[in-house]
Design a protein around this motif. Structure first.
Motif, PDB file in Angstrom:
ATOM      1  N   THR A   1     -19.150  19.468 -23.151  1.00 22.33           N
ATOM      2  CA  THR A   1     -18.126  20.508 -23.035  1.00 22.33           C
ATOM      3  C   THR A   1     -17.559  20.946 -24.374  1.00 22.33           C
ATOM      4  N   ASP A   2     -17.637  20.055 -25.381  1.00 23.69           N
ATOM      5  CA  ASP A   2     -17.024  20.369 -26.671  1.00 23.69           C
ATOM      6  C   ASP A   2     -17.877  19.859 -27.822  1.00 23.69           C
ATOM      7  N   ALA A   3     -18.003  20.698 -28.851  1.00 30.42           N
ATOM      8  CA  ALA A   3     -18.654  20.288 -30.096  1.00 30.42           C
ATOM      9  C   ALA A   3     -17.580  20.197 -31.167  1.00 30.42           C
TER      10      ALA A   3
ATOM     11  N   ASN B   1     -20.849  30.970 -44.453  1.00 29.48           N
ATOM     12  CA  ASN B   1     -19.854  31.469 -43.516  1.00 29.48           C
ATOM     13  C   ASN B   1     -19.694  30.391 -42.440  1.00 29.48           C
ATOM     14  N   PRO B   2     -18.519  29.768 -42.311  1.00 27.23           N
ATOM     15  CA  PRO B   2     -18.410  28.618 -41.411  1.00 27.23           C
ATOM     16  C   PRO B   2     -18.691  28.941 -39.952  1.00 27.23           C
ATOM     17  N   TYR B   3     -18.356  30.146 -39.511  1.00 25.02           N
ATOM     18  CA  TYR B   3     -18.613  30.509 -38.118  1.00 25.02           C
ATOM     19  C   TYR B   3     -20.116  30.527 -37.839  1.00 25.02           C
TER      20      TYR B   3
ATOM     21  N   MET C   1     -20.567  20.821 -48.983  1.00 23.71           N
ATOM     22  CA  MET C   1     -19.716  20.853 -47.789  1.00 23.71           C
ATOM     23  C   MET C   1     -20.414  20.018 -46.720  1.00 23.71           C
ATOM     24  N   HIS C   2     -20.257  18.716 -46.815  1.00 17.38           N
ATOM     25  CA  HIS C   2     -20.852  17.825 -45.815  1.00 17.38           C
ATOM     26  C   HIS C   2     -20.174  18.099 -44.480  1.00 17.38           C
ATOM     27  N   VAL C   3     -20.970  18.274 -43.434  1.00 18.92           N
ATOM     28  CA  VAL C   3     -20.418  18.669 -42.133  1.00 18.92           C
ATOM     29  C   VAL C   3     -20.661  17.566 -41.106  1.00 18.92           C
ATOM     30  N   HIS C   4     -19.568  16.930 -40.660  1.00 18.13           N
ATOM     31  CA  HIS C   4     -19.618  15.925 -39.610  1.00 18.13           C
ATOM     32  C   HIS C   4     -19.585  16.627 -38.255  1.00 18.13           C
ATOM     33  N   GLN C   5     -20.362  16.139 -37.304  1.00 20.18           N
ATOM     34  CA  GLN C   5     -20.432  16.819 -36.007  1.00 20.18           C
ATOM     35  C   GLN C   5     -20.791  15.853 -34.881  1.00 20.18           C
TER      36      GLN C   5
ATOM     37  N   LEU D   1     -15.492  23.720 -32.656  1.00 23.61           N
ATOM     38  CA  LEU D   1     -16.286  24.512 -33.595  1.00 23.61           C
ATOM     39  C   LEU D   1     -15.517  25.703 -34.175  1.00 23.61           C
ATOM     40  N   THR D   2     -15.056  26.609 -33.325  1.00 29.08           N
ATOM     41  CA  THR D   2     -14.393  27.817 -33.826  1.00 29.08           C
ATOM     42  C   THR D   2     -13.081  27.479 -34.504  1.00 29.08           C
TER      43      THR D   2
END
Length: 474
Positions: free
Chosen positions: A122-124, A368-370, A268-272, A228-229
């Motif tokens: 349901t969520d990222a 662009n982060p989006y 910009m290391h991105v944890h997810q 995310l957003t």
């Protein structure tokens, strides 16, 4: 926040102007200010009109009318304006009420909506570590007969011998020596603390700040993960506040990946991770790095699609000045637990089930982060749906220092593209994982590639100063 709450905030805080903002394809913010007395409940239903033909990559002059639709949850008070101003981030719509398919924020929203339709979660959640430099002086020029750049910083390694009015106070940061000494070597504690204070006022939860590895004022501020957003919104607020606080101190901040030669660049290391109704889906106790099979497949999607994904996560020619071996740059398409030389790292220190996540270390803040977050999510989801096993495909795990491997061992490791052009070629050849869901359109991908190829060409055809060192005397 409801519309009524926004209107109440305008009255309670004596707001004079409401600033409507959106993000263009390249990741830059644009704004239009409306007198607060003209903002009513109806404004949030009809939106605010603007000329889309003046925004690079948007619409032609024959169809230029566009509408900004504000998101009330994004509201924050601008801390830099003399006249009290409330900022609202917006999605872009066409005049007939259709979400604009080239609007980056709308693409991020669609990615979150798509996740829900898959039944996978349901969520990222995303959390970027966006590094930056703070300089005291920046000058550059690119013309027909000359081309140069020069930056300076009071704490730079090259200033140990400089004569200054009142004397040189020493304590300069050595090359690769910036992680993370106390004052007086670290001269920017108070600047970063002020950035954090204003970020907190804007609604971000700050976790820490510190000096980073490079000389000449490299820093990092970490803020709490979110969806995310929301995280992309927070990153836009982050960059705005960092750059404007630096300016208030008579300095300048840049998120350029590689502003200096011979030292670490800014990534910009991105944890997810993915959750389902509050339950973490990436955790499995006792498995490799305590990762679930879903998380392993997600990593498979990221690494399998990385060559084309990088066109969106590292979309500048300067990005590939950072993505070279030897400076902690994650150029190797493998995954590993705790290993910072791998493109995908799984943090293992003090991790709880809800904190279990993967970290994609290749991106930088020219993204662009989006677009970048949406693309990463779609790559990961493609890995889950198609059960892309990174181990079977030779992507690891590799729990060794990759830079210390033999040449023969290194030959078995795939690397990121070597240039923006190569990444764009990969995106052109492989983007169905972005478009099959309808999150990205073919039109958007083609338009993005065209814009970025123009940037790559603009750099490629210009004479480089170092070419004079190499070839002038030939």
């Amino acid at each position: 926040m409801s519309v009524q709450k926004v209107l109440d905030t305008i009255k309670e805080k004596g707001i004079e102007w409401v600033d409507f903002r959106f993000t263009d394809i390249g990741g830059k913010s644009h704004h239009l200010s409306v007198p607060a007395v003209e903002v009513e409940a109806e404004t949030f239903e009809t939106g605010v009109a603007f000329d889309g033909s003046s925004i690079t990559g948007f619409r032609g002059i024959e169809e230029s009318d566009m509408v900004m639709m504000p998101d009330t949850d994004s509201a924050f008070v601008d801390p830099f304006t003399a006249h009290p101003t409330l900022v609202l981030l917006c999605d872009i719509y066409t005049p007939d009420g259709v979400r604009y398919d080239r609007d980056p924020r709308s693409i991020a929203v669609k990615a979150e909506e798509y996740l829900k339709t898959t039944g996978l979660g349901t969520d990222a959640y995303f959390a970027p570590e966006s590094e930056f430099f703070i300089f005291d002086d920046v000058r550059y020029e690119s013309g027909m007969n000359k081309s140069f750049y020069e930056v300076d910083s009071e704490e730079a390694a090259w200033n140990t011998g400089r004569k200054e009015e009142g004397g040189n106070l020493a304590f300069k940061t050595g090359v690769k020596g910036g992680y993370f000494p106390v004052a007086p070597t670290d001269t920017q504690q108070d600047i970063r603390s002020e950035m954090c204070r204003l970020l907190q006022e804007a609604g971000l939860r700050i976790e820490r700040h510190h000096h980073e590895v490079a000389t000449a004022g490299q820093g990092e501020i970490n803020f709490r993960f979110s969806t995310l957003t929301k995280t992309a919104d927070n990153l836009q607020k982050y960059k705005y506040i960092v750059q404007n606080v630096a300016r208030q101190y008579g300095k300048v901040a840049t998120f350029m990946p590689k502003p200096l030669f011979g030292d670490n660049g800014s990534g910009m290391h991105v944890h997810q991770s993915i959750f389902n109704d509050g339950n973490p889906l990436f955790y499995e106790k006792g498995a490799y790095a305590n990762l679930s099979q879903m998380a392993i497949y997600y990593i498979g999607g990221i690494l399998h699609h990385a060559p084309s994904l990088i066109a969106l996560t590292n979309p500048s020619t300067n990005s590939f000045k950072r993505l070279v071996p030897g400076y902690e740059a994650p150029v190797n398409l493998v995954f590993s637990k705790g290993n910072r030389s791998a493109a995908v790292r799984i943090p293992i220190a003090a991790v709880t089930p809800k904190g279990c996540r993967i970290e994609f270390r290749t991106p930088d803040s020219t993204a662009n982060p989006y677009l970048a977050f949406a693309a990463m999510l779609l790559a990961g989801l493609d890995g889950i749906k198609n059960k892309i096993d990174p181990t079977a495909l030779g992507y690891g795990p590799l729990d060794k220092n990759i830079y210390e491997l033999s040449d023969e061992e290194k030959k078995e490791i795939r690397s990121v593209p070597g240039s923006l052009e190569e990444a764009l070629d990969a995106l052109e050849a492989n983007h169905s994982f972005l478009t099959e869901s309808g999150v990205f359109t073919e039109d958007f991908i083609a338009n993005f590639i065209e814009l970025k190829r123009a940037e790559a060409k603009a750099v490629a055809i210009r004479v480089h100063p170092h070419e004079y060192s190499l070839y002038f005397g030939v």
